[in-house]
Write an enzyme that holds these catalytic residues in place. Structure first.
Site, PDB file in Angstrom:
ATOM      1  CB  CYS A 182      30.282  66.500  66.151  1.00 33.94           C
ATOM      2  SG  CYS A 182      31.230  65.724  67.448  1.00 33.94           S
ATOM      3  CG  HIS A 239      28.993  62.023  68.762  1.00 35.98           C
ATOM      4  ND1 HIS A 239      29.889  63.050  68.565  1.00 35.98           N
ATOM      5  CD2 HIS A 239      29.185  61.605  70.037  1.00 35.98           C
ATOM      6  CE1 HIS A 239      30.586  63.256  69.674  1.00 35.98           C
ATOM      7  NE2 HIS A 239      30.175  62.390  70.580  1.00 35.98           N
TER       8      HIS A 239
END
Length: 457
Positions: free
Chosen positions: A90, A151
């Site tokens: 990710c 993130h």
């Protein structure tokens, strides 16, 4: 682009639905009248799923559950069959999306993925000085919001508000429990802006509710909403599984637990959330003036449907990087379109900026392609050459190139060449019989790698 199903979307119905709506905001102002009065500059809703496999929507072939809202979005626009994530995990894909450039141009793009806040290097993240899709749109007069997973670096040095977003609600790390919102280190990871926000609720629903509320607001500027669901990322917890949230850290580790039924419940809840977002656009009279894009940050995980592909998240086989992608662009895309064009995450960045009349910063030229000529039917499908590299440990590092229908893949010391047109499952190695193609792609990768950061940067 090839048309698979006859029919077209009646864009005018959105205005009619909105005019009939009684949806109001505080003070009783009618949202539809406000929407009509505001500037008609294009709005953008970018929806990013987390660890969703290529075949996890029923319109892509999932048969054990249905995703009617995302299926409807696909029927109202263009569904891509050859769409890729920029990376098989990710953080790098998100860096590629935010910057519109290969993730390996930045140190944070080499984190595969970035660790939890209590473990990560506090000096590694998306630099606030680096232009992003959000900062560029904001400079062009857009109201910008990120709802969901970030993130890409932690406070106090990094965060959404430092990279162009006016507001933020979500989790900063890679994965949180859906109910208590703690990360893998058992630390609360749910933020409003830069402040911790300990609040009850299933994370998918909290993100949907905020997105809907954002769309419903009265405003005088166009908006860009990034809605980054953490679903269906592990831990495997459906909306009725709160009893699992107290014990998931005690199981056998990442990707353990769950079931196909739980995974189905997670994806269906995400789909319901997308349906509410689409309905909010319609009820406020903004659907005909909003570009909507849906995709995933990498290939699927344990319970995903990978279609004909081999591999999953963490692999540069097709199953680890091929993702569902849908674009609905009123006035540009026609309904019921299926495109075989090869695209990748940072193409979506270039397309959004082009659609909104927003330029890239001159010192940070894009690596992606603006897809609008293709979407308009002004350009035929065209050949692409794309590069992937995954794994900081040299002995297990993976490298891949897709050029046209050919794919070069190296895993450790093992190299192969596949023809994806005839072998999407990557079962037959053709490097011996097509030695020139094999050598050309391998050399192309080596040339590309010299242009990006080495591991360890």
């Amino acid at each position: 682009m090839t048309q698979q199903i006859n029919g077209s979307i009646n864009r005018r119905k959105f205005l009619g639905m909105a005019a009939a709506s009684t949806l109001t905001v505080a003070g009783g102002a009618n949202l539809f009248s406000k929407a009509v009065a505001q500037s008609r500059r294009l709005n953008v809703v970018f929806i990013l799923a987390d660890d969703m496999g290529w075949g996890d929507l029923s319109i892509y072939g999932r048969t054990d559950f249905e995703t009617p809202n995302l299926d409807r979005l696909a029927r109202e626009g263009v569904r891509f069959t050859n769409a890729y994530a920029n990376q098989t995990v990710c953080t790098p894909t998100r860096i590629a999306f935010y910057t519109g450039r290969y993730q390996a141009r930045l140190p944070v793009g080499l984190r595969e993925p970035l660790a939890n806040i209590s473990q990560a290097d506090p000096n590694v993240g998306l630099p606030p000085s680096h232009p992003t899709i959000a900062s560029l749109l904001r400079a062009n007069g857009y109201e910008t919001a990120l709802v969901g997973k970030w993130h890409c670096g932690y406070p106090p040095n990094f965060g959404p508000l430092k990279s162009g977003f006016d507001e933020y609600l979500g989790n900063l790390s890679g994965g949180i429990d859906y109910f208590n919102h703690k990360d893998g280190s058992r630390v609360l990871d749910f933020y409003e802006g830069e402040a911790l926000a300990d609040r009850p609720g299933y994370a998918t629903d909290l993100y949907t509710d905020r997105a809907v509320e954002f769309i419903q607001r009265q405003r005088s500027r166009p908006f860009y909403l990034s809605l980054h669901y953490n679903a269906p990322h592990w831990p495997w917890e459906g909306p009725d599984d709160e009893e699992l949230s107290s014990s998931f850290y005690n199981n056998n580790g990442y990707t353990a637990g769950g079931s196909q039924a739980i995974y189905a419940a997670m994806v269906k809840r995400l789909d319901e959330g997308v349906g509410k977002v689409l309905q909010a656009l319609e009820a406020t009279g903004q659907a005909d003036n909003t570009l909507v894009i849906f995709t995933s940050d990498n290939g699927g995980e344990r319970y995903s449907n990978f279609g004909p592909f081999r591999g999953r998240k963490g692999s540069l086989y097709e199953g680890g990087i091929r993702v569902p992608t849908i674009i609905r662009y009123p006035g540009v895309t026609q309904a019921n379109q299926v495109s075989n064009q090869v695209i990748v995450t940072f193409d979506l960045t270039a397309t959004i900026l082009a659609a909104t009349g927003t330029s890239f910063a001159s010192n940070y030229p894009p690596d992606g392609q603006n897809l609008i000529p293709l979407l308009r039917g002004e350009r035929s499908e065209f050949s692409r050459t794309l590069f992937w590299r995954y794994g900081a440990v040299a002995q297990t590092r993976q490298k891949a190139v897709r050029s046209g229908d050919w794919k070069y893949l190296r895993q450790g010391n093992q190299e192969a060449l596949f023809n994806l047109a005839t072998d999407p499952g990557e079962k037959t190695d053709l490097k011996t019989s097509n030695a020139q193609v094999f050598t050309r792609l391998r050399n192309q990768f080596e040339h590309w790698e010299l242009q990006v950061l080495p591991y360890g940067s």
